[in-house]
Design a protein around this motif. Structure first.
Motif, PDB file in Angstrom:
ATOM      1  N   ALA A  94       0.855  -1.190   0.000  1.00 25.75           N
ATOM      2  CA  ALA A  94       0.000   0.000   0.000  1.00 25.75           C
ATOM      3  C   ALA A  94       0.889   1.238   0.000  1.00 25.75           C
ATOM      4  N   PRO A  95       1.091   1.853  -1.173  1.00 32.01           N
ATOM      5  CA  PRO A  95       1.869   3.090  -1.209  1.00 32.01           C
ATOM      6  C   PRO A  95       1.199   4.189  -0.392  1.00 32.01           C
ATOM      7  N   ARG A  96       2.017   5.075   0.159  1.00 30.39           N
ATOM      8  CA  ARG A  96       1.497   6.202   0.935  1.00 30.39           C
ATOM      9  C   ARG A  96       0.997   7.261  -0.037  1.00 30.39           C
ATOM     10  N   ARG A  97      -0.184   7.733   0.230  1.00 25.98           N
ATOM     11  CA  ARG A  97      -0.795   8.772  -0.605  1.00 25.98           C
ATOM     12  C   ARG A  97      -0.384  10.147  -0.094  1.00 25.98           C
ATOM     13  N   ARG A 131       2.254  -5.195 -14.359  1.00 29.62           N
ATOM     14  CA  ARG A 131       1.860  -4.349 -15.492  1.00 29.62           C
ATOM     15  C   ARG A 131       2.942  -3.341 -15.875  1.00 29.62           C
ATOM     16  N   GLY A 132       4.083  -3.417 -15.243  1.00 30.42           N
ATOM     17  CA  GLY A 132       5.167  -2.513 -15.572  1.00 30.42           C
ATOM     18  C   GLY A 132       5.026  -1.154 -14.912  1.00 30.42           C
ATOM     19  N   ARG A 133       5.754  -0.200 -15.426  1.00 25.04           N
ATOM     20  CA  ARG A 133       5.839   1.125 -14.819  1.00 25.04           C
ATOM     21  C   ARG A 133       4.521   1.901 -14.880  1.00 25.04           C
ATOM     22  N   GLY A 134       3.591   1.465 -15.704  1.00 30.82           N
ATOM     23  CA  GLY A 134       2.312   2.142 -15.815  1.00 30.82           C
ATOM     24  C   GLY A 134       1.266   1.644 -14.831  1.00 30.82           C
ATOM     25  N   GLY A 135       1.600   0.596 -14.087  1.00 29.30           N
ATOM     26  CA  GLY A 135       0.648   0.047 -13.127  1.00 29.30           C
ATOM     27  C   GLY A 135       0.310   1.047 -12.035  1.00 29.30           C
ATOM     28  N   THR A 136      -0.924   0.983 -11.572  1.00 28.80           N
ATOM     29  CA  THR A 136      -1.419   1.968 -10.597  1.00 28.80           C
ATOM     30  C   THR A 136      -0.594   2.006  -9.326  1.00 28.80           C
ATOM     31  N   TRP A 137      -0.374   0.858  -8.682  1.00 29.89           N
ATOM     32  CA  TRP A 137       0.353   0.880  -7.411  1.00 29.89           C
ATOM     33  C   TRP A 137       1.803   1.304  -7.624  1.00 29.89           C
ATOM     34  N   PHE A 138       2.401   0.930  -8.771  1.00 25.74           N
ATOM     35  CA  PHE A 138       3.792   1.295  -9.028  1.00 25.74           C
ATOM     36  C   PHE A 138       3.931   2.808  -9.202  1.00 25.74           C
ATOM     37  N   ARG A 139       3.021   3.411  -9.938  1.00 25.74           N
ATOM     38  CA  ARG A 139       3.067   4.871 -10.109  1.00 25.74           C
ATOM     39  C   ARG A 139       2.944   5.572  -8.762  1.00 25.74           C
ATOM     40  N   ALA A 140       2.052   5.072  -7.910  1.00 27.13           N
ATOM     41  CA  ALA A 140       1.882   5.671  -6.581  1.00 27.13           C
ATOM     42  C   ALA A 140       3.144   5.489  -5.739  1.00 27.13           C
ATOM     43  N   ALA A 141       3.763   4.323  -5.820  1.00 30.89           N
ATOM     44  CA  ALA A 141       4.988   4.061  -5.055  1.00 30.89           C
ATOM     45  C   ALA A 141       6.118   4.979  -5.509  1.00 30.89           C
ATOM     46  N   ARG A 142       6.215   5.230  -6.799  1.00 31.19           N
ATOM     47  CA  ARG A 142       7.255   6.120  -7.323  1.00 31.19           C
ATOM     48  C   ARG A 142       6.995   7.569  -6.939  1.00 31.19           C
ATOM     49  N   SER A 143       5.744   7.919  -6.772  1.00 28.49           N
ATOM     50  CA  SER A 143       5.380   9.290  -6.454  1.00 28.49           C
ATOM     51  C   SER A 143       5.840   9.697  -5.053  1.00 28.49           C
ATOM     52  N   ARG A 144       5.580   8.852  -4.051  1.00 28.95           N
ATOM     53  CA  ARG A 144       5.890   9.201  -2.663  1.00 28.95           C
ATOM     54  C   ARG A 144       7.077   8.429  -2.097  1.00 28.95           C
TER      55      ARG A 144
END
Length: 125
Positions: free
Chosen positions: A21-24, A50-63
């Motif tokens: 669960a990435p931190r929002r 799903r690679g770098r476009g996956g929802t949880w991965f994008r969120a993890a990279r963001s925070r």
């Protein structure tokens, strides 16, 4: 810097799946996603199917922060992107070794370009 205990590493390594669960925002986590996890020495890694476009991965990279749960262990972690070819080769072998009992339809995408390019090291906080 915080490190994993041997017990945590063993329990997470032997868990079939990990909840991530990435931190929002401070104090808020995204809904957890169930993924696979592998161990390399004293480190734990995950990849986005799903690679770098996956929802949880994008969120993890963001925070770069979140919470994981597996094998009865729940920890806050920092997500560190990995692009070292030698590490990725070892992780490919780890994914095949741990999850090889599943269909190649699921395992092979985890060692292919898209998922391989979406590799994160889980660093306990």
């Amino acid at each position: 810097m915080t490190t994993w205990t041997k017990d945590e590493l063993d329990r997470i390594e032997h868990a079939d799946e990990l909840s991530i669960a990435p931190r929002r925002d401070p104090g808020t986590l995204d809904p957890p996603t169930t993924i696979w996890v592998v161990r390399d020495g004293a480190d734990l890694y995950v990849r986005a199917y799903r690679g770098r476009g996956g929802t949880w991965f994008r969120a993890a990279r963001s925070r770069h922060e979140g919470r994981i749960s597996a094998g009865g262990v729940e920890r806050d972690v920092t997500f560190v992107e990995v692009d070292d070819p030698a590490v990725n080769e070892r992780l490919d072998a780890a994914y095949r070794g741990k999850y090889g009992r599943y269909s190649a339809e699921y395992v092979e995408p985890m060692v292919a370009g898209a998922a391989r390019a979406a590799t994160l090291k889980l660093v306990p906080r």
